[in-house]
Design a protein around this motif. Sequence first.
Motif, mmCIF file in Angstrom:
data_model
loop_
_atom_site.group_PDB
_atom_site.id
_atom_site.type_symbol
_atom_site.label_atom_id
_atom_site.label_comp_id
_atom_site.label_asym_id
_atom_site.label_seq_id
_atom_site.Cartn_x
_atom_site.Cartn_y
_atom_site.Cartn_z
ATOM 1 N N GLN A 5 0.856 -1.181 0.000
ATOM 2 C CA GLN A 5 0.000 0.000 0.000
ATOM 3 C C GLN A 5 0.890 1.228 0.000
ATOM 4 O OE1 GLN A 5 -3.609 0.169 2.342
ATOM 5 N NE2 GLN A 5 -3.474 -2.018 2.767
ATOM 6 N N THR A 6 0.871 1.943 -1.083
ATOM 7 C CA THR A 6 1.777 3.074 -1.276
ATOM 8 C C THR A 6 0.978 4.364 -1.412
ATOM 9 O OG1 THR A 6 1.811 2.236 -3.542
ATOM 10 C CG2 THR A 6 3.780 1.873 -2.232
ATOM 11 N N PRO A 7 1.623 5.515 -1.147
ATOM 12 C CA PRO A 7 0.913 6.791 -1.266
ATOM 13 C C PRO A 7 0.701 7.156 -2.737
ATOM 14 C CG PRO A 7 3.230 7.172 -0.783
ATOM 15 C CD PRO A 7 3.020 5.682 -0.730
ATOM 16 N N SER A 8 0.085 8.315 -2.974
ATOM 17 C CA SER A 8 -0.076 8.778 -4.349
ATOM 18 C C SER A 8 1.284 9.079 -4.967
ATOM 19 C CB SER A 8 -0.919 10.054 -4.369
ATOM 20 O OG SER A 8 -2.215 9.763 -3.941
ATOM 21 N N VAL A 61 10.249 -5.906 -5.510
ATOM 22 C CA VAL A 61 10.107 -4.471 -5.755
ATOM 23 C C VAL A 61 9.981 -3.781 -4.403
ATOM 24 C CG1 VAL A 61 8.896 -2.658 -7.007
ATOM 25 C CG2 VAL A 61 8.805 -5.008 -7.863
ATOM 26 N N SER A 62 10.887 -2.845 -4.127
ATOM 27 C CA SER A 62 10.757 -2.033 -2.917
ATOM 28 C C SER A 62 10.399 -0.613 -3.331
ATOM 29 C CB SER A 62 12.029 -2.072 -2.076
ATOM 30 O OG SER A 62 13.148 -1.627 -2.800
ATOM 31 N N TYR A 63 9.614 0.040 -2.476
ATOM 32 C CA TYR A 63 9.092 1.375 -2.771
ATOM 33 C C TYR A 63 9.640 2.361 -1.759
ATOM 34 C CZ TYR A 63 5.977 -1.351 -5.685
ATOM 35 O OH TYR A 63 5.487 -2.224 -6.628
ATOM 36 N N TRP A 64 10.002 3.547 -2.247
ATOM 37 C CA TRP A 64 10.723 4.541 -1.446
ATOM 38 C C TRP A 64 10.196 5.938 -1.720
ATOM 39 C CZ3 TRP A 64 14.324 2.480 1.886
ATOM 40 C CH2 TRP A 64 14.668 1.132 1.662
ATOM 41 N N VAL A 101 7.898 6.281 -9.956
ATOM 42 C CA VAL A 101 6.509 5.889 -10.215
ATOM 43 C C VAL A 101 5.724 7.144 -10.576
ATOM 44 C CG1 VAL A 101 4.438 4.792 -9.293
ATOM 45 C CG2 VAL A 101 6.703 3.960 -8.615
ATOM 46 N N GLU A 102 5.157 7.143 -11.776
ATOM 47 C CA GLU A 102 4.488 8.340 -12.307
ATOM 48 C C GLU A 102 2.984 8.306 -12.065
ATOM 49 O OE1 GLU A 102 6.285 10.638 -13.699
ATOM 50 O OE2 GLU A 102 8.074 9.711 -14.565
ATOM 51 N N ARG A 103 2.384 7.107 -12.210
ATOM 52 C CA ARG A 103 0.947 6.980 -11.948
ATOM 53 C C ARG A 103 0.659 5.560 -11.511
ATOM 54 N NH1 ARG A 103 -1.628 5.135 -16.797
ATOM 55 N NH2 ARG A 103 -0.108 5.016 -18.500
ATOM 56 N N ALA A 104 -0.444 5.407 -10.785
ATOM 57 C CA ALA A 104 -0.748 4.109 -10.192
ATOM 58 C C ALA A 104 -2.245 4.003 -9.961
ATOM 59 C CB ALA A 104 -0.009 3.962 -8.869
ATOM 60 N N TYR A 105 -2.759 2.773 -10.085
ATOM 61 C CA TYR A 105 -4.136 2.535 -9.671
ATOM 62 C C TYR A 105 -4.266 1.090 -9.228
ATOM 63 C CZ TYR A 105 -4.656 0.734 -14.469
ATOM 64 O OH TYR A 105 -4.503 0.056 -15.654
ATOM 65 N N PHE B 94 -5.337 -6.083 -7.209
ATOM 66 C CA PHE B 94 -4.070 -5.755 -7.890
ATOM 67 C C PHE B 94 -3.697 -4.299 -7.690
ATOM 68 C CE2 PHE B 94 -7.079 -5.218 -11.567
ATOM 69 C CZ PHE B 94 -6.811 -3.897 -11.874
ATOM 70 N N GLU B 95 -2.429 -4.022 -7.908
ATOM 71 C CA GLU B 95 -1.921 -2.652 -7.987
ATOM 72 C C GLU B 95 -1.123 -2.568 -9.283
ATOM 73 O OE1 GLU B 95 -2.551 -0.221 -5.713
ATOM 74 O OE2 GLU B 95 -3.560 -1.584 -4.324
#
Lengths: 114, 114
Positions: A5-8, A61-64, A101-105, B94-95
């Motif tokens: 779960q990542t931010p915008s 995949v790690s998110y930062w 990361v530019e966009r996500a949904y 999914f994400e």
Amino acid sequence: MEPAQTPSPPYYAVIFSSVRTADDPDGYEATAQRMLELARSMPGFLGVESVRGADGFGITVSYWRSEEAIADWQRHAEHLEAQRLGRQRWYERFELRVCRVERAYGFGAPADRP
Amino acid sequence: MEPAQTPSPPYYAVIFSSVRTADDPDGYEATAQRMLELARSMPGFLGVESVRGADGFGITVSYWRSEEAIADWQRHAEHLEAQRLGRQRWYERFELRVCRVERAYGFGAPADRP
């Protein structure tokens, strides 16, 4: 494992795609667990997703929050030692990609999904 | 599966992290294979990596020359139908994240590695 779960966006991702050797499964597992624990403790860490197939191919995949947070993680002394052992012992091959990361949904699960 | 061989950055990545339902494994497999084949035929496609664990969690990363190439792929009629079935039937959650790959390095395998 669940999707992180990542931010915008914007935020950053490190895609680590690797092929394991058959060597030292116990040492690898212990270090992999420790690296997850250590990453989670780093400033700017947002989440991680990881899966490895029976053929030895895996993607983590790690998110930062920022590129600086990634640089700090990559230079952490304990992580540097793990990287050295990874090249020497655990990985036959890997590719590491640092991305913005530019966009996500998403779909499903998080209760607050619009 | 092996790590994708991609050109020097910048290029783009779509990270698709998903949890499968237990439903319709044959339909899912056939469509997943067809989508890989279709993606490979799209202009601007650079490569793909995919792995799913026994727990149903999987990560697929596809690599693309540009954001336009990704948009064309996401709007392909056959892919839109697969996306519809995915939400209806195959994915619990999914994400999807579209990223710009800023830097990359690798270890092992490709004979031309510096």
